[in-house]
Design a protein around this motif. Structure first.
Motif, PDB file in Angstrom:
ATOM      1  N   GLY A 161       0.846  -1.469  -0.377  1.00  0.00           N
ATOM      2  CA  GLY A 161       0.310  -0.025   0.182  1.00  0.00           C
ATOM      3  C   GLY A 161       0.967   1.366   0.065  1.00  0.00           C
ATOM      4  O   GLY A 161       0.950   2.330  -0.576  1.00  0.00           O
ATOM      5  N   ARG A 162       1.736   1.410   1.066  1.00  0.00           N
ATOM      6  CA  ARG A 162       2.543   2.344   1.189  1.00  0.00           C
ATOM      7  C   ARG A 162       3.179   2.649  -0.322  1.00  0.00           C
ATOM      8  O   ARG A 162       4.313   3.627  -0.565  1.00  0.00           O
ATOM      9  CB  ARG A 162       3.270   2.506   2.602  1.00  0.00           C
ATOM     10  N   ASN A 163       3.961   2.145  -0.657  1.00  0.00           N
ATOM     11  CA  ASN A 163       4.861   2.361  -1.810  1.00  0.00           C
ATOM     12  C   ASN A 163       3.838   2.978  -3.546  1.00  0.00           C
ATOM     13  O   ASN A 163       4.767   2.647  -3.785  1.00  0.00           O
ATOM     14  CB  ASN A 163       5.498   0.764  -2.578  1.00  0.00           C
ATOM     15  N   GLY A 164       2.658   2.534  -3.227  1.00  0.00           N
ATOM     16  CA  GLY A 164       2.005   2.645  -4.163  1.00  0.00           C
ATOM     17  C   GLY A 164       1.689   1.751  -5.435  1.00  0.00           C
ATOM     18  O   GLY A 164       2.118   0.923  -5.723  1.00  0.00           O
ATOM     19  N   TRP A 165       1.373   2.818  -6.467  1.00  0.00           N
ATOM     20  CA  TRP A 165       1.219   1.446  -7.640  1.00  0.00           C
ATOM     21  C   TRP A 165       2.000   0.953  -8.440  1.00  0.00           C
ATOM     22  O   TRP A 165       2.132  -0.197  -9.349  1.00  0.00           O
ATOM     23  CB  TRP A 165      -0.178   2.180  -8.371  1.00  0.00           C
ATOM     24  N   THR A 166       3.488   1.820  -8.219  1.00  0.00           N
ATOM     25  CA  THR A 166       4.413   1.267  -9.129  1.00  0.00           C
ATOM     26  C   THR A 166       5.145  -0.169  -8.149  1.00  0.00           C
ATOM     27  O   THR A 166       5.888  -1.321  -8.866  1.00  0.00           O
ATOM     28  CB  THR A 166       5.153   2.131  -8.670  1.00  0.00           C
ATOM     29  N   HIS A 167       3.997  -0.518  -7.000  1.00  0.00           N
ATOM     30  CA  HIS A 167       4.728  -1.760  -6.465  1.00  0.00           C
ATOM     31  C   HIS A 167       3.146  -2.521  -6.404  1.00  0.00           C
ATOM     32  O   HIS A 167       3.608  -3.861  -6.095  1.00  0.00           O
ATOM     33  CB  HIS A 167       5.055  -1.644  -5.406  1.00  0.00           C
ATOM     34  N   GLN A 168       2.886  -2.596  -7.316  1.00  0.00           N
ATOM     35  CA  GLN A 168       0.967  -2.752  -6.964  1.00  0.00           C
ATOM     36  C   GLN A 168       1.264  -3.320  -8.135  1.00  0.00           C
ATOM     37  O   GLN A 168      -0.611  -3.078  -9.540  1.00  0.00           O
ATOM     38  CB  GLN A 168      -0.047  -1.940  -6.903  1.00  0.00           C
ATOM     39  N   ARG A 169       1.484  -4.762  -8.975  1.00  0.00           N
ATOM     40  CA  ARG A 169       1.097  -4.942 -10.197  1.00  0.00           C
ATOM     41  C   ARG A 169       0.207  -6.707 -10.389  1.00  0.00           C
ATOM     42  O   ARG A 169       1.181  -7.091 -11.051  1.00  0.00           O
ATOM     43  CB  ARG A 169       2.228  -4.578 -11.523  1.00  0.00           C
ATOM     44  N   PRO A 170      -0.125  -7.250  -9.540  1.00  0.00           N
ATOM     45  CA  PRO A 170      -0.211  -8.415  -9.827  1.00  0.00           C
ATOM     46  C   PRO A 170      -1.377  -8.628 -11.166  1.00  0.00           C
ATOM     47  O   PRO A 170      -1.775 -10.044 -11.539  1.00  0.00           O
ATOM     48  CB  PRO A 170      -1.417  -8.542  -8.516  1.00  0.00           C
ATOM     49  N   GLU A 171      -0.990  -8.081 -12.173  1.00  0.00           N
ATOM     50  CA  GLU A 171      -1.764  -8.277 -13.824  1.00  0.00           C
ATOM     51  C   GLU A 171      -1.053  -9.329 -14.249  1.00  0.00           C
ATOM     52  O   GLU A 171      -1.714  -9.953 -14.845  1.00  0.00           O
ATOM     53  CB  GLU A 171      -1.911  -7.218 -14.670  1.00  0.00           C
ATOM     54  N   ILE A 172       0.043  -9.703 -13.479  1.00  0.00           N
ATOM     55  CA  ILE A 172       1.110 -10.336 -14.262  1.00  0.00           C
ATOM     56  C   ILE A 172       0.547 -12.070 -14.026  1.00  0.00           C
ATOM     57  O   ILE A 172       0.587 -13.351 -14.783  1.00  0.00           O
ATOM     58  CB  ILE A 172       2.526 -10.990 -13.310  1.00  0.00           C
ATOM     59  N   GLU A 173      -0.159 -11.719 -13.042  1.00  0.00           N
ATOM     60  CA  GLU A 173      -1.191 -13.652 -13.041  1.00  0.00           C
ATOM     61  C   GLU A 173      -1.807 -13.574 -13.883  1.00  0.00           C
ATOM     62  O   GLU A 173      -2.582 -14.810 -14.044  1.00  0.00           O
ATOM     63  CB  GLU A 173      -2.093 -12.700 -11.492  1.00  0.00           C
TER      64      GLU A 173
END
Length: 737
Positions: free
Chosen positions: A519-531
């Motif tokens: 959460g605190r790292n923001g969208w740059t670290h939120q990319r579960p689209e790889i799934e």
């Protein structure tokens, strides 16, 4: 040039059937070409300066060009130009006895097939004549357009640029006494991964130099001039030296040109025969020097500078690809073939040398034709935590096992670009040490470690999957958000493993730090689209994404993965302390059946929550508690191995070399997922839920990841994406009423 008459054809070697044009004997053939330069009891020529050896290397280069053009012309499709510009280099390697040859260039495939035909490797797939070679090119169950693990004698697949060096380095690491040359195009040299991956490898393994880049510097890329076409020879040498190469050996065809060809890149096949021999000898001597240098501990590159398309139907980028007009009946193709045509006697000499070189056909001698012996791991000491007891970090539990594997198997390698400690697996570093020239106990660094940490996901994935392809165990660890940068080569190898004619350890990955934790790292670290990438790959038949819900489960998942062969297994888990919800036995069942029942309360109506992941179970259990107070029955099913939940007809499992036909049957599916309503829940891509949604007949819906945002907690991020107990409860009630 003459076509062989039926009478004359009867005297031809059988393998020549299908060759359309034969030439007269070249000058001095009786003296230097009639007797094979590789003796029957030898694996290579005696000397690179021997006149017969040079002469016959030239014959081999022309034979490779002829076959490359004829088989591509037979389908008016394929790529002859790039391979043609380095035919002397490939021929030299073979004449010197080196057959563990890899390529970074998928477009070199028809040249490699020609080489495998000449040394009789393709006889293992029923190709005995040039006619059969032509017939099977670019056909199903034949010689596909780009290299694959399916082809006898071919060490590694090749398609996307920037990958071949990984295979060569992995092979070199496992087989320190053998040379692994790989051809590299100057068009592909623009890929940033190539040089950086070799530089990091050399820093980590300074004594492992037995891989040899063979730069094909022909001035052109696929459709235009290459980006390095204006470099001078000195600039090109300096480029490689600046990237750590101690020995840079360059042979420039321009220096031998006696035909006044314009430009910096020339075609050696246009030279006088005397100058052709001089150029070929220079290549042969230089390749011998480069090979000895690489094998003696120097990081070495060999560069052959010759015009793209040398000796085939066109020059420059126009030689790269054949189009529908480029048939064997087209005048320019006929002319090119006739220009390279050899006499029947020359073909026989080339065939005999190719067959003897390296100790026999590549299909019988190269390292990938044998399974690497693996140390027995025995029974791994899984540590079972008490269900409902103290929360545990899944990744740390797996890390303990990884350390044990590495201590038992010294070829085993762990790769990670973003740091193991950040993923809760610092215990891997403690057990196996990060490979680093600076020894530092505080940071778990040592020169002889087993944890490989370049800052490139491509380099991490590349070496890990390269080792798996070559028959060794490995583990690629990454943050889920960043792994996408290494997936192209992971996909290449996993696809190749579906075709391999031998068993190899599965490629295993551990992806951590999922979107909900970041959460605190923001969208740059939120990319579960790889799934979603893996969800689509599940239909390949040998790809298994697994989602352990806790620290017990992840141990069982890794233990299972280590016992599999020729698969791509993706383990995705959190690095946060989470509740223990399952026993080891439950996960073992879930790996076989796809999912396990975690919780069930009866009610007048029943809602089934089909949940992927570990943190996503938290709001689901909260929703279940509320629904139960309302008299609504609830089942919570943890999906551990979604590939098992497809129907057999959905997946190409039976086309894989190591087929796995394990799928849950309809009765068991109904037992797990049957109810009045079904809600699929995942903190990643909704596509991963497809197997369940395809088979369910209930009213149903999905709750899944939408997009990233900066938040202070996982709960707040789940709220942003609609993954809350309140939203789940509301939708469940709507579906059952």
């Amino acid at each position: 040039m003459t076509a062989i008459t039926p009478k004359a054809a009867s005297a031809l070697p059988n393998f020549c059937e299908g060759i359309q044009y034969f030439g007269e004997a070249l000058p001095d053939f009786a003296s230097y070409g009639a007797t094979p330069a590789i003796d029957s009891d030898k694996v290579a020529i005696a000397s690179p300066t021997d006149t017969a050896a040079v002469y016959q290397t030239l014959l081999a280069a022309d034979a490779l060009r002829y076959l490359t053009l004829q088989i591509t012309g037979s389908k008016a499709s394929g790529h002859p130009g790039g391979f043609a510009s380095q035919a002397e280099a490939y021929a030299a390697l073979v004449m010197l006895g080196y057959k563990n040859i890899i390529t970074e260039v998928g477009h070199h495939a028809p040249g490699f097939y020609s080489a495998m035909f000449l040394d009789r490797s393709l006889e293992d797939m029923g190709i005995f004549t040039v006619q059969q070679l032509r017939d099977r090119f670019r056909e199903k169950h034949g010689l596909l357009g780009h290299l694959s693990g399916y082809i006898p004698g071919i060490l590694a697949p090749a398609g996307p640029l920037g990958q071949g060096q990984h295979f060569a380095m992995a092979a070199a690491l496992l087989h320190r006494d053998k040379l692994f040359p790989f051809t590299l195009g100057d068009g592909g040299l623009g890929e940033p991964y190539i040089m950086s991956s070799m530089a990091h490898f050399n820093t980590a393994y300074p004594s492992v130099t037995n891989f040899l880049p063979v730069l094909v510097w022909n001035g052109y890329s696929q459709e235009h001039h290459s980006m390095v076409s204006l470099k001078t020879n000195e600039q090109m040498k300096a480029y490689w030296q600046g990237n750590g190469f101690e020995e840079v050996i360059l042979v420039d065809a321009k220096e031998f040109d006696d035909q006044n060809q314009p430009g910096d890149y020339v075609d050696s096949t246009a030279f006088s025969f005397e100058k052709r021999l001089a150029f070929t000898q220079a290549v042969l001597v230089a390749v011998d020097k480069a090979a000895r240098s690489a094998l003696s501990g120097k990081l070495t590159v060999f560069i052959i500078k010759q015009l793209k398309g040398a000796g085939v139907h066109a020059r420059g980028a126009k030689s790269h690809n054949l189009y529908p007009k480029d048939t064997l009946d087209a005048p320019h193709i006929i002319s090119a073939l006739q220009g390279r045509a050899l006499s029947p006697e020359a073909w026989q000499t080339v065939r005999t040398n190719a067959e003897r070189a390296g100790g026999g056909p590549a299909a019988k001698t190269v390292v990938t034709e044998f399974e690497l012996e693996l140390p027995d791991l025995g029974e791994l000491p899984l540590e079972e935590y008490t269900v409902g007891g103290e929360p545990k970090v899944s990744t740390t539990a797996m890390g303990r096992l990884v350390g044990i594997v590495g201590q038992k198997d010294k070829n085993f390698l762990v790769t990670n670009a973003d740091g193991n400690e950040a993923s809760g697996i610092g215990n891997i570093n403690q057990a196996l040490k990060i490979i680093h020239p600076t020894t530092d106990d505080l940071y778990n660094q040592a020169p002889n470690g087993q944890v490989y940490e370049p800052l490139s996901e491509d380099a991490c994935a590349g070496l890990a999957v390269g080792l798996s392809l070559m028959g060794a165990r490995s583990l690629w660890c990454s943050y889920e958000s960043f792994a996408i940068n290494g997936l192209p080569i992971w996909q290449t190898v996993t696809q190749a493993m579906a075709e391999l004619r031998r068993q190899a350890p599965s490629t295993i990955t551990l992806f951590t730090a999922g979107a909900l934790e970041q959460g605190r790292n923001g969208w740059t670290h939120q990319r579960p689209e790889i799934e979603a990438y893996f969800a689509s790959m599940m239909r390949n038949g040998n790809v298994f994404p697994v989602f352990p819900p806790d620290a017990n489960s992840i141990q069982a998942c890794y233990d299972w993965a280590l016992q599999t062969r020729n698969k791509g297994i993706v383990i995705t888990a959190s690095k946060s302390p989470l509740p223990i919800r399952t026993t080891l036995k439950q996960t073992q069942q879930g790996l076989e059946e796809g999912a396990i029942l975690l919780h069930e309360i009866a009610g007048e109506k029943q809602v089934v929550f089909a949940v992927i992941g570990d943190m996503t179970l938290i709001p689901v259990f909260e929703a279940a508690a509320f629904l139960e107070t309302e008299g609504v029955g609830v089942k919570i099913v943890s999906i551990i191995n979604p590939r098992r939940l497809y129907r057999p007809s959905d997946v190409a499992w039976d086309t894989c070399s190591e087929p796995d036909g394990g799928f849950i049957d309809d009765a068991k599916f109904a037992q797990l997922f049957g109810g009045d309503a079904l809600i699929g829940v995942t903190g990643g891509a909704a596509a991963m839920l497809e197997p369940i949604m395809l088979r369910s007949n209930s009213k149903r819906d999905t709750f899944a990841w939408k997009r990233g945002e900066t938040t202070a907690s996982a709960g707040e991020l789940m709220t942003f994406n609609g993954l809350t107990a309140e939203a789940l409860t509301k939708r469940a009630i709507e579906l059952v009423h």
